[in-house]
Write a protein that holds these residues in place. Structure first.
Motif, short mmCIF file in Angstrom:
data_model
loop_
_atom_site.label_atom_id
_atom_site.label_comp_id
_atom_site.label_asym_id
_atom_site.label_seq_id
_atom_site.Cartn_x
_atom_site.Cartn_y
_atom_site.Cartn_z
N TYR A 76 1.37 -1.38 -0.06
CA TYR A 76 0.16 0.32 -0.43
C TYR A 76 0.83 1.16 -0.23
O TYR A 76 1.86 1.01 0.65
CB TYR A 76 -0.24 0.05 1.15
CG TYR A 76 -1.61 0.98 1.40
CD1 TYR A 76 -2.88 1.88 0.90
CD2 TYR A 76 -1.37 1.83 2.46
CE1 TYR A 76 -3.55 2.97 1.50
CE2 TYR A 76 -1.80 2.96 2.76
CZ TYR A 76 -2.85 3.46 2.25
OH TYR A 76 -3.25 4.52 2.57
N LEU A 95 11.30 -1.30 4.78
CA LEU A 95 10.37 -0.96 5.58
C LEU A 95 9.29 -2.26 4.92
O LEU A 95 9.20 -2.92 5.90
CB LEU A 95 9.84 -0.06 5.85
CG LEU A 95 8.90 -0.30 7.17
CD1 LEU A 95 9.52 -0.48 8.21
CD2 LEU A 95 7.91 1.30 7.10
N GLY A 96 9.21 -1.90 4.19
CA GLY A 96 7.80 -3.29 3.74
C GLY A 96 8.70 -4.83 3.65
O GLY A 96 7.68 -5.34 4.31
N GLU A 98 10.28 -5.69 4.90
CA GLU A 98 11.23 -5.66 6.62
C GLU A 98 10.34 -6.91 7.55
O GLU A 98 10.63 -7.48 8.12
CB GLU A 98 12.31 -4.53 7.62
CG GLU A 98 13.00 -5.29 8.41
CD GLU A 98 13.08 -3.60 8.63
OE1 GLU A 98 13.75 -2.57 8.04
OE2 GLU A 98 13.45 -3.22 10.18
N ILE A 99 8.58 -6.16 7.26
CA ILE A 99 8.09 -6.27 7.90
C ILE A 99 7.78 -7.37 7.62
O ILE A 99 7.33 -8.95 8.00
CB ILE A 99 6.22 -5.06 7.95
CG1 ILE A 99 7.24 -4.45 8.24
CG2 ILE A 99 5.14 -6.29 8.25
CD1 ILE A 99 5.95 -2.64 8.23
N ARG A 140 9.32 1.48 -2.04
CA ARG A 140 9.11 0.83 -0.84
C ARG A 140 7.85 -0.11 -1.25
O ARG A 140 7.79 -1.18 -1.23
CB ARG A 140 8.55 1.82 0.35
CG ARG A 140 8.05 1.49 2.01
CD ARG A 140 7.71 1.70 2.90
NE ARG A 140 6.67 2.78 2.23
CZ ARG A 140 6.72 4.04 2.98
NH1 ARG A 140 6.70 4.58 4.50
NH2 ARG A 140 5.32 4.16 2.70
N SER A 144 7.84 -4.48 -1.26
CA SER A 144 7.46 -5.44 -0.52
C SER A 144 6.46 -7.04 -1.55
O SER A 144 6.52 -6.58 -2.17
CB SER A 144 5.98 -4.92 -0.32
OG SER A 144 6.43 -3.24 0.02
N GLN A 146 4.40 -8.64 -1.67
CA GLN A 146 3.18 -8.86 -2.34
C GLN A 146 2.72 -8.36 -3.80
O GLN A 146 3.60 -7.54 -4.21
CB GLN A 146 2.35 -7.63 -1.15
CG GLN A 146 2.02 -7.98 0.26
CD GLN A 146 2.85 -7.09 1.26
OE1 GLN A 146 3.72 -6.52 -0.17
NE2 GLN A 146 2.68 -7.20 2.55
#
Ligand SMILES: Nc1ncnc2c1ncn2[C@@H]1O[C@H](COP(=O)(O)OP(=O)(O)OP(=O)(O)O)[C@@H](O)[C@H]1O
Ligand SMILES: [Mg+2]
Lengths: 247, 257
Positions: A76, A95-96, A98-99, A140, A144, A146
């Motif tokens: 997102y 960050l994405g 990493e999560i 970012r 990720s 997704q």
């Protein structure tokens, strides 16, 4: 099989219906824009797809799997860049990933380089211009894991020049790293220039009112916005949107 | 360095003016030294009685640093617990505010009755004055994260733990440091007050001894020491803050200069 399938989705807040029987789908690697008046429930739709709120009725499925209320299944990008001010740009774009527990440093560095942000790797977000921050935020989402990226009016805060620059940049990056994209915007031209398909939402409660396939070949050049065909599409979309608010 | 000078000249000149007026008036009106010593004499005394108070000073420094560390860690721990367990927060937050309404002067003798004259009651007093500003600051910092960043974290499927460590904790840092600055100055006050209760050593003891024997100059020396200590503590926290929070926009500072 479609990447994302939304089936008769409804949502009300305090008895006020915001989404009513919204149905559409996105094919793999397709770029779909959602156009709708302000306050029609576009962000609400994203919150449902993202799983941070539950629909009253209907099904959301991603790759055939039901994801109602399931967080972490899409990538997102909020309306403001929402970069974390205490992280450097490199840490931010990671960050994405990493999560999700799938950090890939070399890929991030390579991507930043391609986006022209190489020298800002270890800068903090406040040292970047608005456009550069948006680029970082988009990278970012790209990094990720997704498969579907949802962008909520990412360029609405930018000035006209930066905006058109960003649109071209977005397309060029996307051509290289194909993903399915769901893109929310207020701007008809932006939607026409970027998308394979445009979905038009009606106002209060929101419902899919019309769909336009946009056949312009890719890669697209800025100049197509001045062609006759583009204007014809623009008129058609505009009329469709306007018919709604007039009613 | 230049910035410090540019910013600092106003308060410093006011201080100097104050000292000058004080010095002159104490000479003109011939005020007895036991009532109000002139600053020049206090200044001389500061150097002259260094051997007398150095061990007191060291003891107070040790006590306030220990109390500060305990108080701030307690404060942070309490803030984290209250933040992560909303029910606990609702229950304890009002009680915490109440705890700040108990005058330390009343509480202190009670603590001595319960815990004796040792280190424990002193540390408890300093902890009590230090933990509150830190807890409140940290709680505010945890809660006031931007809604866009929070949405991003949730959409990305972040767990409560990830949200805390990657978003709420770093976001609270500037606010925590404001709390720490307040706590740093309070800790010295707390240490001196706790020493009044009964201690063998410390600036508080030095001060009590001086005032009970009308050595007013030494009382002023004690006041001076307390102020310098507070300033040093404060400065240490500011230094730490500058080292740890590099990501803050510097625009504001430049505008103020
Ligand atoms: N949590 C909520 N509680 C109550 N009402 C809400 C909530 N979230 C959204 N709404 C309502 O739902 C409607 C749609 O909101 P939404 O933010 O989805 O609109 P939008 O299409 O994204 O608008 P914009 O284009 O201005 O961003 C609004 O009328 C809003 O008041
Ligand atoms: Mg919105």
């Amino acid at each position: 099989m479609p990447e994302l399938a939304i089936d008769r989705l409804s949502k009300s807040f305090d008895g006020k219906m915001v989404l009513k029987d919204v149905t559409f789908h996105i094919e793999p690697d397709e770029f779909v824009s959602i156009l709708g008046p302000s306050g029609s429930g576009k962000s609400t739709l994203f919150h449902l797809i993202g799983g941070i709120s539950q629909p009253d009725e209907g099904e959301i499925s991603l790759d055939g799997e039901r994801i109602n209320g399931k967080k972490g299944s899409i990538s997102y990008m909020p309306q403001s860049p929402a970069l974390f001010p205490w992280r450097t740009i490199l840490q931010n774009v990671l960050l994405g990933a990493e999560i999700a527990g799938k950090k890939d440093l070399p890929a991030a560095v390579a991507m930043l380089e391609k986006a022209g942000l190489k020298e800002y790797e270890s800068a903090y977000p406040h040292q970047l211009s608005g456009g550069m921050q948006q680029r970082a935020a988009f990278i970012r989402s790209l990094l990720s894991p997704q498969p579907l990226i949802c962008l909520d009016e990412p360029f609405s805060a930018l000035d006209e020049f930066t905006r058109s620059e960003m649109q071209q940049w977005l397309l060029s990056i996307w051509m290289e790293h194909r993903r399915s994209i769901l893109f929310i915007t207020h701007n008809i031209e932006e939607a026409l220039f970027l998308s394979d398909r445009i979905i038009i939402l009606s106002d209060k409660p929101a419902n899919v009112k019309a769909e336009f396939d946009i056949p312009f070949p890719r890669p697209r050049d800025e100049s197509i916005v001045l062609t006759e065909e583009f204007l014809t599409y623009k008129k058609a979309v505009y009329n469709e949107l306007k018919a709604d608010s007039g009613a | 360095m230049r910035r410090i000078f540019l910013k600092g000249w106003r308060p410093v000149s006011v201080l100097i003016l104050l000292f000058v007026v004080w010095e002159i008036s104490s000479r003109i009106f011939d005020i007895p030294v036991w009532l109000l010593p002139p600053p020049s004499q206090v200044w001389v005394e500061i150097f002259a009685s260094w051997p007398n108070y150095s061990s007191h000073l060291a003891s107070t420094v040790r006590l306030s640093v220990a109390g500060f560390l305990i108080g701030c860690s307690t404060g942070l721990a309490v803030a984290v617990c209250l933040h992560l367990v909303p029910k606990l927060r609702e229950t304890l937050y009002p009680l915490m505010i109440l705890s700040q309404n108990i005058p330390i002067i009343v509480l202190a003798p009670l603590l001595v009755i319960w815990f004796g004259f040792g280190l424990a009651p002193k540390l408890i007093i300093i902890t009590l004055v230090c933990f509150f500003p830190v807890t409140i600051a940290a709680l505010d910092g945890f809660r006031q994260t931007g809604s866009d960043m929070m949405h991003y974290m949730k959409m990305a499927g972040a767990t409560t733990q990830q949200i805390f460590w990657k978003l709420e904790w770093p976001h609270a840092m500037p606010s925590v440091f404001s709390g720490l600055k307040i706590a740093a100055t309070y800790s010295v006050m707390g240490a001196v007050i706790s020493e009044w209760l009964g201690a063998k050593e410390g600036i508080g003891v030095y001060m009590t001894l001086a005032s009970s024997s009308f050595r007013t100059t030494q009382v002023f020396v004690a006041i001076f020491l307390i102020m310098v200590l507070s300033l040093l503590f404060f400065g240490a926290i500011v230094f730490l803050e500058k080292r740890m929070i590099r990501w803050k926009e510097t625009g504001e500072e430049e505008r103020n200069a």
